[in-house]
Design an enzyme around this catalytic site. Structure first.
Site: not given
Lengths: 472, 97
Positions: A74, A149, A173
């Site tokens: 990420k 997210s 997330s």
């Protein structure tokens, strides 16, 4: 849909396929995908690394468990020398001077990092649409969000580009995108994985964890990244078990709590049926269902957003146009430079959360909002502790619906906050949560969320594997 | 929940964010909409519940105070939008208008 597992990748390597070929196919798949999973690909370095490992393998050197296997990270987890943006224009071009501990641990196991995955700016969103470098789409239906997210990481695994990816979970997330994309997502206990090198959103809630296409791979990655780290004083000084040893323990006699507040009003009836079917798989395998109650859940959204925004307003003050890449072109004074840089380069949602975080911490409002939220947090933690006196883990929805249409939640921030109701209490209490796919609804994935007491990830892995096995 | 334009102006200053004057009513409305929902907890009496600051994961050992190599200065400056002779450079402060 997932087509790549750690086991599958190892088989290909042992049958003579080179790591260079594996990495090169992953890069090609990432480039040809139209779902926008990646913000940055690290082509030349990942291919160089693959060739080095191929040579080491040929020379008979001893290699780590992930040797030559491509992974994705990420874009809020620091990777030395590789562009790390947090999905924000303010960090466009930022090349971290060091790598996060979790990244170093995977790399020392031989993993090859192919790129950085798209995400809601600074982790602030549930749809991955606020990524400054492009919207991320759900592979099951590209008109829908992959969740956020960590949407890019979920998509990179769902599309079979990489077998595993790292995400971060501040209020769901990892778990929400896992549910929306039909992959496994594991949010470890707060403190289980070092946060060193994770660019902070809300420091008392953030935690790094894996996405994978099965529970076994998630367990293996957790075993590699977990454990104390001198560079993160909140990392737990506890021994790390081999989480894969829990995989085949079965669930006979395991007590699964069903928290009433998560299964009632607002839960889509078809999603509910798919989730209940998941719970039935556990009881068919020998688990026992126990009704429990978490009455303060109704206050979790308010408490969570107050705390997360307060911490964000403080954490994001470091992005001031002085140290990290972005700076406004025309500033009249130092103060003007700070304000214009931040307003030009932070997105709307980030600015909204900074303003609200500043409000709840400001004199006159601190006690009514921030201090109150911390007391709710304690109540929520106590209620989980009470529930765990009657059960070994909890089973709950990850979200009340399947993936939303892109754009659906953008107009009304409050509606987006409220949709996080099923995931945020876990972060407030610092607990581990695992999402495992159950039967899809209308062609869209659904994931059942399992929640355990702090540092009992093994229980999650045990139950998650049983759930998965029953669905095979 | 009412948020005056003056409050938003003050919050923007504290947050080091620039909000255009013409945008103040819109921003005030959005923030108020969210805060209205959060007001539900401001009314609760929780005086008997202690605040939870952090999920406690046990001991917080201090490291030994041994000097070691930290981030190299040039590396630390490498991401700065502007640097000058080994320092972060900012717009002129002394003697500025």
């Amino acid at each position: 849909m997932p087509t790549l597992t750690l086991h599958g990748a190892r088989e290909r390597l042992s049958q003579g396929e080179s790591s260079e070929s594996l990495v090169s196919k992953a890069l090609d798949a990432a480039k040809s995908s139209t779902n926008g999973a990646f913000n940055t690909l690290d082509e030349s370095r990942s291919l160089d690394r693959a060739r080095e490992l191929d040579k080491a393998r040929k020379d008979g050197k001893s290699l780590g468990p992930l040797a030559g296997i491509p992974i994705a990270i990420k874009d809020n987890i620091c990777t030395e020398g590789l562009r790390t943006t947090c999905g924000s224009k303010i960090l466009d071009g930022f090349k971290p001077p060091y790598s996060a501990t979790a990244v170093l641990r995977l790399e020392s196991a031989g993993a090859i990092l192919i790129g950085k995955t798209a995400m809601d700016e600074f982790g602030m969103g549930s749809t991955s649409e606020s990524n400054a470098f492009g919207v991320v789409r759900n592979p099951a239906d590209p008109t829908r969000t992959p969740g956020g997210s960590s949407g890019g990481s979920a998509v990179s695994v769902a599309e079979g580009i990489v077998p595993v990816a790292l995400g971060s979970d501040t209020g769901g997330s990892i778990r929400l995108p896992a549910s929306f994309c039909g992959v496994v997502g594991l949010k470890p206990t707060y403190g289980r994985v070092s946060r060193y090198g994770l660019i902070a959103y809300a420091s008392s809630l953030d935690q790094i964890g894996p996405f994978a296409s099965n529970v076994s791979d998630a367990a293996e990655i957790l075993s590699l990244i977990a454990g104390a780290d001198d560079r993160d004083n909140t990392s737990a000084r506890l021994d790390v078990p081999d989480f894969t040893s829990a995989l085949d323990q079965g669930v006979v006699g395991l007590r699964v709590g069903i928290p009433a507040e998560y299964w009632g009003e607002g839960l889509d009836p078809q999603v509910k049926a798919a989730l209940e079917d998941g719970v039935r798989r556990l009881t068919d395998a020998g688990a026992i269902v126990v009704p429990v109650s978490l009455p303060s859940t109704k206050y979790a959204v308010s408490a969570y957003y107050i705390i997360a925004m307060a911490e964000a307003s403080s954490n994001l003050s470091r992005f001031d146009g002085v140290r990290y890449t972005g700076r406004t072109k025309d500033a009249k004074s130092l103060l003007d430079m700070y304000s214009r840089t931040r307003s030009e380069l932070f997105g709307q949602e980030v600015q909204r959360r900074i303003l609200l975080g500043t409000f709840v911490l400001s004199s006159g409002y601190y006690d009514a909002y921030y201090a109150k939220a911390q007391r709710i947090r304690e109540l929520i933690r106590r209620e989980f502790q009470d529930a765990f006196r009657h059960c070994d883990l909890l089973a709950a929805p990850t979200a009340p619906t399947t993936a939303w249409k892109l754009g659906e939640k953008l107009e009304d921030p409050l509606a987006m906050y409220l949709s996080d109701i099923d995931t945020i209490a876990v972060n407030l209490a610092g607990l581990p949560g695992l999402v495992v796919p159950v039967s899809p609804v209308g062609g869209l994935p659904v994931g059942l969320q399992l929640i355990a007491p702090a540092f009992q990830e093994s229980t999650l892995i045990r139950a998650g594997r049983a759930l998965e096995k029953a669905g095979d | 929940m009412e948020l005056t334009e003056d409050t938003v102006r003050k919050l923007a200053l504290l947050s080091r964010l620039h909000v255009e004057e013409s945008d103040l009513p819109r921003v005030a409305g959005q923030l108020a909409h969210v805060l209205e929902h959060m007001e539900e907890i401001s009314k609760l009496d929780l005086s008997d519940v202690p605040p939870m600051m952090h999920p406690d994961s046990g001991e917080r050992p201090l490291r030994a105070d041994i000097p070691h190599q930290s981030l190299d200065r040039d590396v630390a400056l490498s991401n700065a939008p502007k640097s000058y002779e080994g320092f972060f450079a900012i717009p002129k402060v002394i003697g500025a208008a």
